[in-house]
Design a protein around this motif. Structure first.
Motif, PDB file in Angstrom:
ATOM      1  N   ALA A 280      12.427   3.124  -2.743  1.00 27.25           N
ATOM      2  CA  ALA A 280      13.337   2.231  -2.019  1.00 27.25           C
ATOM      3  C   ALA A 280      12.589   1.617  -0.851  1.00 27.25           C
ATOM      4  O   ALA A 280      11.740   2.267  -0.239  1.00 27.25           O
ATOM      5  CB  ALA A 280      14.561   2.999  -1.503  1.00 27.25           C
ATOM      6  N   THR A 281      12.893   0.369  -0.572  1.00 27.37           N
ATOM      7  CA  THR A 281      12.323  -0.256   0.611  1.00 27.37           C
ATOM      8  C   THR A 281      13.074   0.249   1.839  1.00 27.37           C
ATOM      9  O   THR A 281      14.125   0.884   1.735  1.00 27.37           O
ATOM     10  CB  THR A 281      12.420  -1.789   0.541  1.00 27.37           C
ATOM     11  OG1 THR A 281      13.796  -2.180   0.574  1.00 27.37           O
ATOM     12  CG2 THR A 281      11.751  -2.324  -0.707  1.00 27.37           C
ATOM     13  N   THR A 282      12.534  -0.021   3.002  1.00 24.37           N
ATOM     14  CA  THR A 282      13.161   0.344   4.263  1.00 24.37           C
ATOM     15  C   THR A 282      13.276  -0.902   5.116  1.00 24.37           C
ATOM     16  O   THR A 282      12.262  -1.550   5.394  1.00 24.37           O
ATOM     17  CB  THR A 282      12.364   1.434   5.000  1.00 24.37           C
ATOM     18  OG1 THR A 282      12.714   1.406   6.403  1.00 24.37           O
ATOM     19  CG2 THR A 282      10.861   1.236   4.884  1.00 24.37           C
ATOM     20  N   SER A 283      14.479  -1.234   5.520  1.00 29.90           N
ATOM     21  CA  SER A 283      14.648  -2.467   6.298  1.00 29.90           C
ATOM     22  C   SER A 283      13.929  -2.374   7.637  1.00 29.90           C
ATOM     23  O   SER A 283      13.257  -3.313   8.060  1.00 29.90           O
ATOM     24  CB  SER A 283      16.134  -2.781   6.500  1.00 29.90           C
ATOM     25  OG  SER A 283      16.786  -1.725   7.176  1.00 29.90           O
ATOM     26  N   ALA A 284      14.033  -1.217   8.304  1.00 32.02           N
ATOM     27  CA  ALA A 284      13.361  -1.068   9.596  1.00 32.02           C
ATOM     28  C   ALA A 284      11.848  -1.036   9.413  1.00 32.02           C
ATOM     29  O   ALA A 284      11.109  -1.714  10.131  1.00 32.02           O
ATOM     30  CB  ALA A 284      13.842   0.205  10.293  1.00 32.02           C
ATOM     31  N   GLY A 285      11.382  -0.259   8.426  1.00 34.30           N
ATOM     32  CA  GLY A 285       9.949  -0.174   8.183  1.00 34.30           C
ATOM     33  C   GLY A 285       9.341  -1.512   7.818  1.00 34.30           C
ATOM     34  O   GLY A 285       8.256  -1.877   8.272  1.00 34.30           O
ATOM     35  N   ALA A 286      10.080  -2.269   6.984  1.00 32.85           N
ATOM     36  CA  ALA A 286       9.607  -3.598   6.616  1.00 32.85           C
ATOM     37  C   ALA A 286       9.549  -4.498   7.845  1.00 32.85           C
ATOM     38  O   ALA A 286       8.584  -5.249   8.045  1.00 32.85           O
ATOM     39  CB  ALA A 286      10.520  -4.205   5.556  1.00 32.85           C
ATOM     40  N   ALA A 287      10.582  -4.418   8.662  1.00 32.09           N
ATOM     41  CA  ALA A 287      10.618  -5.254   9.866  1.00 32.09           C
ATOM     42  C   ALA A 287       9.417  -4.965  10.760  1.00 32.09           C
ATOM     43  O   ALA A 287       8.712  -5.886  11.203  1.00 32.09           O
ATOM     44  CB  ALA A 287      11.921  -5.017  10.630  1.00 32.09           C
ATOM     45  N   PHE A 288       9.170  -3.678  11.022  1.00 28.51           N
ATOM     46  CA  PHE A 288       8.071  -3.326  11.917  1.00 28.51           C
ATOM     47  C   PHE A 288       6.726  -3.730  11.317  1.00 28.51           C
ATOM     48  O   PHE A 288       5.847  -4.236  12.017  1.00 28.51           O
ATOM     49  CB  PHE A 288       8.100  -1.826  12.210  1.00 28.51           C
ATOM     50  CG  PHE A 288       9.401  -1.344  12.795  1.00 28.51           C
ATOM     51  CD1 PHE A 288      10.208  -2.184  13.548  1.00 28.51           C
ATOM     52  CD2 PHE A 288       9.828  -0.048  12.586  1.00 28.51           C
ATOM     53  CE1 PHE A 288      11.407  -1.743  14.078  1.00 28.51           C
ATOM     54  CE2 PHE A 288      11.023   0.408  13.111  1.00 28.51           C
ATOM     55  CZ  PHE A 288      11.823  -0.441  13.859  1.00 28.51           C
ATOM     56  N   ALA A 289       6.561  -3.515  10.009  1.00 28.13           N
ATOM     57  CA  ALA A 289       5.310  -3.873   9.348  1.00 28.13           C
ATOM     58  C   ALA A 289       5.072  -5.378   9.378  1.00 28.13           C
ATOM     59  O   ALA A 289       3.926  -5.839   9.397  1.00 28.13           O
ATOM     60  CB  ALA A 289       5.307  -3.362   7.911  1.00 28.13           C
ATOM     61  N   LEU A 290       6.164  -6.146   9.368  1.00 27.51           N
ATOM     62  CA  LEU A 290       6.058  -7.606   9.360  1.00 27.51           C
ATOM     63  C   LEU A 290       6.071  -8.209  10.769  1.00 27.51           C
ATOM     64  O   LEU A 290       6.002  -9.427  10.918  1.00 27.51           O
ATOM     65  CB  LEU A 290       7.210  -8.198   8.538  1.00 27.51           C
ATOM     66  CG  LEU A 290       7.178  -7.877   7.039  1.00 27.51           C
ATOM     67  CD1 LEU A 290       8.520  -8.208   6.394  1.00 27.51           C
ATOM     68  CD2 LEU A 290       6.056  -8.634   6.357  1.00 27.51           C
ATOM     69  N   GLY A 291       6.194  -7.348  11.777  1.00 26.97           N
ATOM     70  CA  GLY A 291       6.136  -7.833  13.150  1.00 26.97           C
ATOM     71  C   GLY A 291       7.466  -8.282  13.720  1.00 26.97           C
ATOM     72  O   GLY A 291       7.504  -9.067  14.678  1.00 26.97           O
ATOM     73  N   TYR A 292       8.565  -7.775  13.175  1.00 30.83           N
ATOM     74  CA  TYR A 292       9.900  -8.108  13.669  1.00 30.83           C
ATOM     75  C   TYR A 292      10.585  -6.857  14.199  1.00 30.83           C
ATOM     76  O   TYR A 292      10.214  -5.734  13.851  1.00 30.83           O
ATOM     77  CB  TYR A 292      10.777  -8.673  12.539  1.00 30.83           C
ATOM     78  CG  TYR A 292      10.356 -10.010  11.997  1.00 30.83           C
ATOM     79  CD1 TYR A 292      10.862 -11.189  12.534  1.00 30.83           C
ATOM     80  CD2 TYR A 292       9.465 -10.095  10.932  1.00 30.83           C
ATOM     81  CE1 TYR A 292      10.489 -12.435  12.019  1.00 30.83           C
ATOM     82  CE2 TYR A 292       9.091 -11.325  10.408  1.00 30.83           C
ATOM     83  CZ  TYR A 292       9.603 -12.484  10.960  1.00 30.83           C
ATOM     84  OH  TYR A 292       9.230 -13.696  10.443  1.00 30.83           O
ATOM     85  N   ALA A 293      11.607  -7.064  15.003  1.00 36.51           N
ATOM     86  CA  ALA A 293      12.500  -5.964  15.360  1.00 36.51           C
ATOM     87  C   ALA A 293      13.418  -5.691  14.176  1.00 36.51           C
ATOM     88  O   ALA A 293      13.636  -6.565  13.321  1.00 36.51           O
ATOM     89  CB  ALA A 293      13.323  -6.330  16.594  1.00 36.51           C
TER      90      ALA A 293
ATOM     91  N   GLY B 234       0.810  -1.210   0.000  1.00 33.74           N
ATOM     92  CA  GLY B 234       0.000   0.000   0.000  1.00 33.74           C
ATOM     93  C   GLY B 234       0.845   1.262   0.000  1.00 33.74           C
ATOM     94  O   GLY B 234       0.572   2.203  -0.765  1.00 33.74           O
ATOM     95  N   SER B 235       1.873   1.303   0.839  1.00 33.11           N
ATOM     96  CA  SER B 235       2.713   2.501   0.894  1.00 33.11           C
ATOM     97  C   SER B 235       3.488   2.674  -0.407  1.00 33.11           C
ATOM     98  O   SER B 235       3.684   3.803  -0.884  1.00 33.11           O
ATOM     99  CB  SER B 235       3.669   2.437   2.091  1.00 33.11           C
ATOM    100  OG  SER B 235       4.490   1.285   2.033  1.00 33.11           O
ATOM    101  N   ALA B 236       3.903   1.578  -1.018  1.00 32.42           N
ATOM    102  CA  ALA B 236       4.633   1.663  -2.288  1.00 32.42           C
ATOM    103  C   ALA B 236       3.736   2.240  -3.384  1.00 32.42           C
ATOM    104  O   ALA B 236       4.135   3.135  -4.136  1.00 32.42           O
ATOM    105  CB  ALA B 236       5.147   0.290  -2.690  1.00 32.42           C
ATOM    106  N   ARG B 237       2.512   1.743  -3.466  1.00 35.18           N
ATOM    107  CA  ARG B 237       1.588   2.243  -4.487  1.00 35.18           C
ATOM    108  C   ARG B 237       1.197   3.691  -4.224  1.00 35.18           C
ATOM    109  O   ARG B 237       1.023   4.489  -5.158  1.00 35.18           O
ATOM    110  CB  ARG B 237       0.349   1.348  -4.551  1.00 35.18           C
ATOM    111  CG  ARG B 237       0.645  -0.017  -5.154  1.00 35.18           C
ATOM    112  CD  ARG B 237      -0.574  -0.914  -5.164  1.00 35.18           C
ATOM    113  NE  ARG B 237      -0.304  -2.153  -5.889  1.00 35.18           N
ATOM    114  CZ  ARG B 237      -1.088  -3.220  -5.844  1.00 35.18           C
ATOM    115  NH1 ARG B 237      -2.194  -3.199  -5.114  1.00 35.18           N
ATOM    116  NH2 ARG B 237      -0.783  -4.316  -6.525  1.00 35.18           N
TER     117      ARG B 237
END
Length: 202
Positions: free
Chosen positions: A18-31, A4-7
């Motif tokens: 660009a993707t974000t490693s931290a943002g992806a982690a938080f969105a996926l439920g990881y640290a 959704g954020s990409a679109r």
């Protein structure tokens, strides 16, 4: 950090994402820095397929310490359909947060080799993490990105630099290769200001 954020960003008119490693982690439920490699690759594939603009992957330290595995993992990232991959020199070790320069260079060379052999034209961005790991030594960071540029990295990046003098010094150090600057909050610089300093990517 998700489809959704990409679109949404593509809809705002951005020409690349660009993707974000931290943002992806938080969105996926990881640290941050705890996302498993296979989960991150799935995430990259989803984002790359969801939009019609190039996507660069924030790929952390490439999920490996040794150069050989770095190369293997970069190849896997390229296969997701991204247009760019980053590699950073943050070791993940609190006592020694940056890889020794010689080792860091070998890791960049392995990533460059993976890109070259893929034949895809993927852009490799090499990052010097000094300012993010409590080692804000600009001279050391510049020495690192110069070495990464010499090793074949296409774009160079020292996240955390903020002043006009720092940015100008970094651009000059690796010219004519492009430099990325992070704008993560309120900034005195407009896009035009950064462009005038020679910055090629924000």
């Amino acid at each position: 950090w998700d489809i959704g954020s990409a679109r949404y960003l593509q809809g705002l008119g951005f020409k690349a994402l660009a993707t974000t490693s931290a943002g992806a982690a938080f969105a996926l439920g990881y640290a941050d820095n705890e996302v498993p490699l296979d989960v991150m690759l799935h995430h990259l594939r989803d984002i790359a397929k969801a939009v019609d603009v190039p996507v660069s992957a924030d790929f952390g330290n490439c999920f490996a310490h040794d150069p050989k595995t770095v190369g293997t993992n970069v190849r896997a990232a390229i296969e997701t359909g991204v247009a760019g991959v980053s590699i950073e020199d943050n070791s993940g070790d609190r006592n020694k947060p940056l890889y020794d320069l010689a080792h860091a260079v070998e890791r960049v060379k392995a990533a460059v080799s993976a890109v070259v052999h893929s034949g895809t034209g993927v852009v490799l961005t090499a990052r010097a993490e000094n300012f993010l790991v409590g080692k804000p030594d600009l001279n050391d960071a510049i020495e690192r990105i110069r070495a990464y540029a010499d090793a074949g990295a296409h774009c160079l990046y020292i996240p955390g630099i903020k002043t006009r003098e720092q940015i100008a010094a970094v651009v000059k150090a690796v010219a004519p290769k492009p430099v990325n600057v992070l704008v993560g909050g309120p900034s005195e610089f407009t896009v035009q200001d950064l462009a005038a300093l020679g910055v090629r990517r924000i």
